[in-house]
Design an enzyme around this catalytic site. Sequence first.
Site, PDB file in Angstrom:
ATOM      1  N   GLY A  25      25.744  43.335  35.274  1.00 24.99           N
ATOM      2  CA  GLY A  25      26.063  41.919  35.210  1.00 24.99           C
ATOM      3  C   GLY A  25      26.664  41.567  33.870  1.00 24.99           C
ATOM      4  N   PHE A  30      25.220  39.957  31.315  1.00 24.51           N
ATOM      5  CA  PHE A  30      24.304  40.072  30.201  1.00 24.51           C
ATOM      6  C   PHE A  30      23.493  41.364  30.212  1.00 24.51           C
ATOM      7  CE2 PHE A  30      23.991  35.203  30.110  1.00 24.51           C
ATOM      8  CZ  PHE A  30      24.947  35.119  29.120  1.00 24.51           C
ATOM      9  N   LYS A  65      15.620  45.951  34.145  1.00 17.24           N
ATOM     10  CA  LYS A  65      16.760  45.147  33.700  1.00 17.24           C
ATOM     11  C   LYS A  65      16.820  45.209  32.183  1.00 17.24           C
ATOM     12  CE  LYS A  65      18.339  40.337  33.697  1.00 17.24           C
ATOM     13  NZ  LYS A  65      17.987  38.991  34.171  1.00 17.24           N
ATOM     14  N   ARG A  99      18.244  26.899  40.296  1.00 15.00           N
ATOM     15  CA  ARG A  99      19.630  26.531  39.992  1.00 15.00           C
ATOM     16  C   ARG A  99      20.662  27.603  40.305  1.00 15.00           C
ATOM     17  NH1 ARG A  99      21.139  23.642  34.693  1.00 15.00           N
ATOM     18  NH2 ARG A  99      20.511  25.602  33.749  1.00 15.00           N
ATOM     19  N   ASN A 102      20.947  36.631  45.462  1.00 17.42           N
ATOM     20  CA  ASN A 102      19.704  36.500  44.701  1.00 17.42           C
ATOM     21  C   ASN A 102      18.472  36.503  45.602  1.00 17.42           C
ATOM     22  OD1 ASN A 102      20.942  36.499  42.236  1.00 17.42           O
ATOM     23  ND2 ASN A 102      21.027  34.275  42.035  1.00 17.42           N
ATOM     24  N   ASP A 148      16.265  36.238  40.081  1.00 13.12           N
ATOM     25  CA  ASP A 148      17.224  35.560  39.200  1.00 13.12           C
ATOM     26  C   ASP A 148      16.649  34.294  38.576  1.00 13.12           C
ATOM     27  OD1 ASP A 148      19.495  36.721  38.383  1.00 13.12           O
ATOM     28  OD2 ASP A 148      20.841  35.602  39.669  1.00 13.12           O
TER      29      ASP A 148
END
Length: 524
Positions: free
Chosen positions: A25, A27, A45, A138, A144, A157
């Site tokens: 991804g 980040f 992650k 959000r 997700n 997420d």
Amino acid sequence: MSPRRAPSQPPVLPGYEHRRLLGSGGFADVFLYEQVLPSRPVAVKVLLTEAVDRDVVEHFRQEANVMAQLSSHPSIVTIYGAAVSDDGRPYLVMEYCPRPNLGVRYRSDRFSVSEVLALGVQIAGAVETAHRAGVLHRDIKPANILVTAYNRPALTDFGIATTTGEADVAAGMSIPWSPPEAFAEPAWSGRESDVFSLGSTLYTLLAGRSPFELPGGSNTSLDVISRIERGEVAPLARSDVPASLEALLRSSMETDPRRRFSSAQALGRALQQVEAEMSLSVTQMDVLDDSLPVDAVDDEDGGATRIRGVVEIDPHVDDPPRLATSAPAPPPPTYAAAMVSEATVLRPSQQPAAAPGPPIPRPGELPVAADPESPWGAASAQAQATRRKRSRTPLVAAIAAGVVLVAVVGIGIVVSIGADPQATQPSSTPTIAPPDATAPSPPIAMAGAAEGDQVRFTWTNPSAQDGDEFAIRSEPSDGDPIIQTIQEAEILLPADPDGRTCVSVAVQRANGLQSTYREVCLDG
């Protein structure tokens, strides 16, 4: 779209053996590791080296704390631990979900109506649990929602793009499933925003495309944003989908948040009602509520909804970050508009304003039209339309000029919504429930159609019970107000001479309880 980058090198982690890359991804990278003791596969992650700074590390810590509070829910991905590797990169150790996520599946598989209803109820319980814990997701979208080894949907997420200072540096969104308020100036989020994204996600699973993509048409980011703001949902075109299901999904994606379901739980209960109408087994909705004692279990709807007390993982966890109103935005790079991206993108924040931004609705609250502080209140329909058209200009420019695409794999975006346990009590009860003491949900799928010099208004009662009636209010420009109670879910009114005919409708229970009013208007 930003070019693909090479994945980072997996760090050496004590007690874990690296197996392979799972995804990359903006980040972070996500790797499959084998935990030595206890022996099990885990998803790890790892933040990119270039993304590591003081703020990002703090956000990562917040993410771990939030997930620790939520991940005991059966439909939220479990976090096992968090630490910093020897090379200075923070990492999260999470449950490994081996099956394809829903973002992969909907492009190739045809989801049955029963499966979409079941997973919709389960994820609604997860979202309601997050809301009661003071957290907005959000970024709800098919990608997700992971699928566990036991074929259970699991929401992921939470948290990576959230800041903790006085302002958000950037707010995340995935355009095809974002509500119109995400493109406002300034952008804002409430519980109804997550309801919108969950409804659009379920619609996507049934349609095989996002609700605002036009088959065979132009579907650039700008096109999709424009349709979202106008509420132009592409037809579902599936004969096996009940009209009641399509109506409630469209209601969850209303442009005006006041017309959506007031909570994820209300949406989940409406989905349960469709299951009952189709003679399917009603899926249990699990909700964890930290206002209840840890050992408390509250079965509602004859067991269709189970509310349990939350087990606190860490009693010293800091409060999750709160949504700020503004922050300086960095200049965006150049970008050529293309097909709409399904990745999470960073929305540059707005410059600080002289007045505070719109408040985030607390759990159990909706923006009220009479409230001058409401982002949707104290303005005519024309003024609101003008404001929406004007307010998306900076965002459209940013997207057209080059918003950084951030396909965050794993755990994403949250904001605190100041949970009030007393304000989060259920607002609706389906027909399968015993008589309750809570107010019914307001009408959904409201519409008007001209019939000569009259207008016929129709609506749907999302939580119908025997004895329900409808309280009607209408204020024509040339006559006395109309106030009456009727039993049918429709009414025929004279067309207003000023060209705009409106009616407000509330559901009224036989026990005297009444929902809030919702208004529908027809211009003509």
